[in-house]
Design a protein around this motif. Structure first.
Motif: not given
Length: 568
Positions: A313-314, A484-490
């Motif tokens: 995520g970061i 969302a971050t965990f799934l690789g989505n923006n």
């Protein structure tokens, strides 16, 4: 009544047992984590948006179902191994695991039906995995003499821990090719392992002839299952709150689960042949080792998930990686942690056979605590060499702890109790991993909820999002952003949805670019990370104190007389 069979410690057989059980542990733990990184590809493959309203339960059960079943069943199958034969249960576990892997790889459905197929067969696969992990340590303890058990159990245990992180890497690599490949990889290994175990392993340990404890098994399975399931739903939003800890379903599940576990303790103290040997807790070495293992598993599980969110995520987007590519690279950048396991585990296991478990396991936990302090101290946009050294330090510490601790636990019980002791150890360890998700996700969500909404709202308004829409988006539960971050989505693109089409191209590009979300969330995330890693540090230090209290210089594979008498 106990049927005793004196182990022969045949030189060739013990290495066969070690290689086969290590393969079984490796594939069982890899499959416990392989879907985490591959989750975006899996849900795209079956045509289901896991973040759409009503679908987040599929996501949670895909991640946690395997862990929950493993935690609930492993002590039961360990006890069944004591009664019917550890090798027999282990062999059956390999067969169940292989069959479930085949079914997972040929999912014939799509959308929600496809997700239910995968979740159902993951539960079956976890049952086989529990039969493998619940009996492997007992098989090795039977096969190896006391002066070599620490080394053997160290290799086995560290392979299992490394498998949790190798699964992340394999999931990312295979998902790039085909989402079904995530499940294909288990099929040939499961089939070969099944044939090999049936042909090569044999019963050489003591077997306890007793009736199956049906009432104890039922109350324990239902009680622990309800508690862990309630913790899973506790991280979902409820009634305007960021988490679901006020939900009647969560509170009711926790209350009923605790009552059933209380009833289980009463049952186990009165039946003639209990599933859970409460008498083992009279052994200081057994209690100290399992308490330390439970707390370390909670801390380790929190570390794993926080590192994934931190990287995906970061840090990775700030360094030019697209959100879609971050799951794979997160697994690669976490490799120093796995390397630390692989280096320290076998060495500390070997040395603990000579010098005792307490020195290595306690020192290892102090290193783990130091690594948590270090991770709290570095900036969110860190220099990777420093981050890698801290991961290596954590891996070395966990490796130093896990191998001697497991050997000491298994060496503290009578030979006829090794199956149930292995199951109890694995249950506490697996429960710790499942608990870590509820505990640390809740702590992170609480940290984000206190500061993220205001920063997100002001950032969106500064780039053209209408104030009422910015407030509405900022008011959404932080768990959506985390997943969302965990799934690789923006995350911002997911939160904006159709609103993005009403913005200017420049504002839309800024909001959905690599830097807007990472820089926006860096402050709130570090606040939440500090809370999480402070809790993990305290757990590691308490675990170190428990490890230190286990007793003086008992060799890792040597059973104390008091432990044996308590277990009898």
């Amino acid at each position: 009544m106990t049927a005793t069979t004196t182990p022969t410690h045949d030189d060739r057989y013990k290495w066969v047992a070690l290689s086969n059980t290590t393969l079984g542990i490796l594939i069982a733990t890899i499959d416990g984590s392989i879907v985490i990184i591959a989750m975006p590809a899996i849900f795209r493959g079956i045509g289901l948006d896991p973040l759409a309203p009503g679908n987040i339960g599929y996501l949670l059960w895909m991640i946690l179902g395997y862990l929950l079943v493993s935690a609930v069943l492993v002590v039961s199958v360990g006890r069944l191994g004591d009664i019917f034969g550890r090798v027999r249960m282990y062999n059956a576990g390999f067969a169940v695991f292989a069959g479930a892997s085949v079914c997972l790889s040929v999912d014939p459905f799509h959308a929600r039906a496809g997700a239910l197929w995968l979740i159902g067969w993951r539960v079956v696969q976890a049952t086989g995995g529990a039969m493998l992990t619940g009996n492997s340590a007992a098989i090795l303890t039977d096969a190896f003499p006391s002066e070599q058990r620490g080394m053997a159990l160290g290799i086995n245990q560290i392979t299992g821990l490394a498998g949790q992180f190798l699964g992340l890497l394999l999931g990312g690599l295979l998902a790039v090719w085909d989402w079904r490949a995530v499940f294909w990889v288990s099929v040939p290994i499961g089939i070969v392992g099944t044939i090999w175990s049936y042909r090569s392993l044999r019963e050489i340990g003591a077997r306890s002839r007793a009736r199956v404890d049906v009432l104890g098994t039922a109350t324990f399975t239902l009680g622990l299952g309800l508690v862990l399931t309630a913790l899973t739903y506790g991280i979902q939003p409820y009634g305007g709150h960021a988490t679901g800890w006020t939900s009647p379903r969560v509170l009711g599940g926790l209350g009923l689960g605790i009552l059933l576990l209380g009833a289980f303790a009463v049952v186990e103290s009165r039946v003639a042949a209990p599933m859970f040997r409460l008498g083992l807790f009279r052994s200081r070495a057994f209690v100290a080792g399992n308490l330390a293992a439970l707390l370390t598993a909670i801390a380790r599980g929190g570390l794993q998930f926080m590192l994934i969110i931190w990287l995906q995520g970061i840090w990775l987007p700030l360094h030019g990686y697209s959100f879609e590519d971050t799951p794979l690279w997160a697994g690669i950048y976490m490799l120093p942690l796995t390397c630390g396991f692989l280096v320290a585990g076998p060495i500390s296991g070997y040395l603990s056979d000579r010098f005792g478990a307490r020195l290595f396991s306690t020192t290892g936990l102090l290193l783990v605590a130091a690594s948590f302090v270090g991770l709290m101290s570095i900036p969110v946009d860190f220099d990777y060499p420093v981050f890698a050294l801290l991961l290596l330090l954590s891996g070395l510490g966990q490796g130093m702890f896990s191998a001697p601790n497991t050997a000491a636990i298994m060496g503290s019980v009578a030979p006829s109790e090794r199956g149930v002791a292995s199951g109890m150890r694995s249950t506490l360890q697996n429960s710790g991993t499942a608990l870590s998700i509820g505990v640390f996700f809740s702590l992170m969500i609480a940290g984000l909820a206190s500061s993220l909404p205001a920063q997100l709202s002001s950032g969106l308004r500064a780039h053209g999002v209408p104030p009422h829409q910015a407030e509405q988006i900022a008011g959404l539960p932080p768990v959506s952003t985390l997943f969302a971050t965990f799934l690789g989505n923006n995350p911002v693109q997911h939160l904006l949805g159709g609103t993005i089409t009403n913005l200017s191209p420049a504002d839309a590009a800024t909001l959905t670019g690599h830097e807007f979300f990472p820089r926006l969330v860096a402050g709130p995330f570090h606040h939440g990370l500090t809370i999480v890693f402070t809790a993990a540090t305290v757990m590691a230090l308490v675990a170190a104190a428990a490890s230190l209290s286990r007793g003086r210089h008992q060799r890792a594979g040597q059973s104390s007389a008091s432990s044996v008498s308590a277990a009898a």
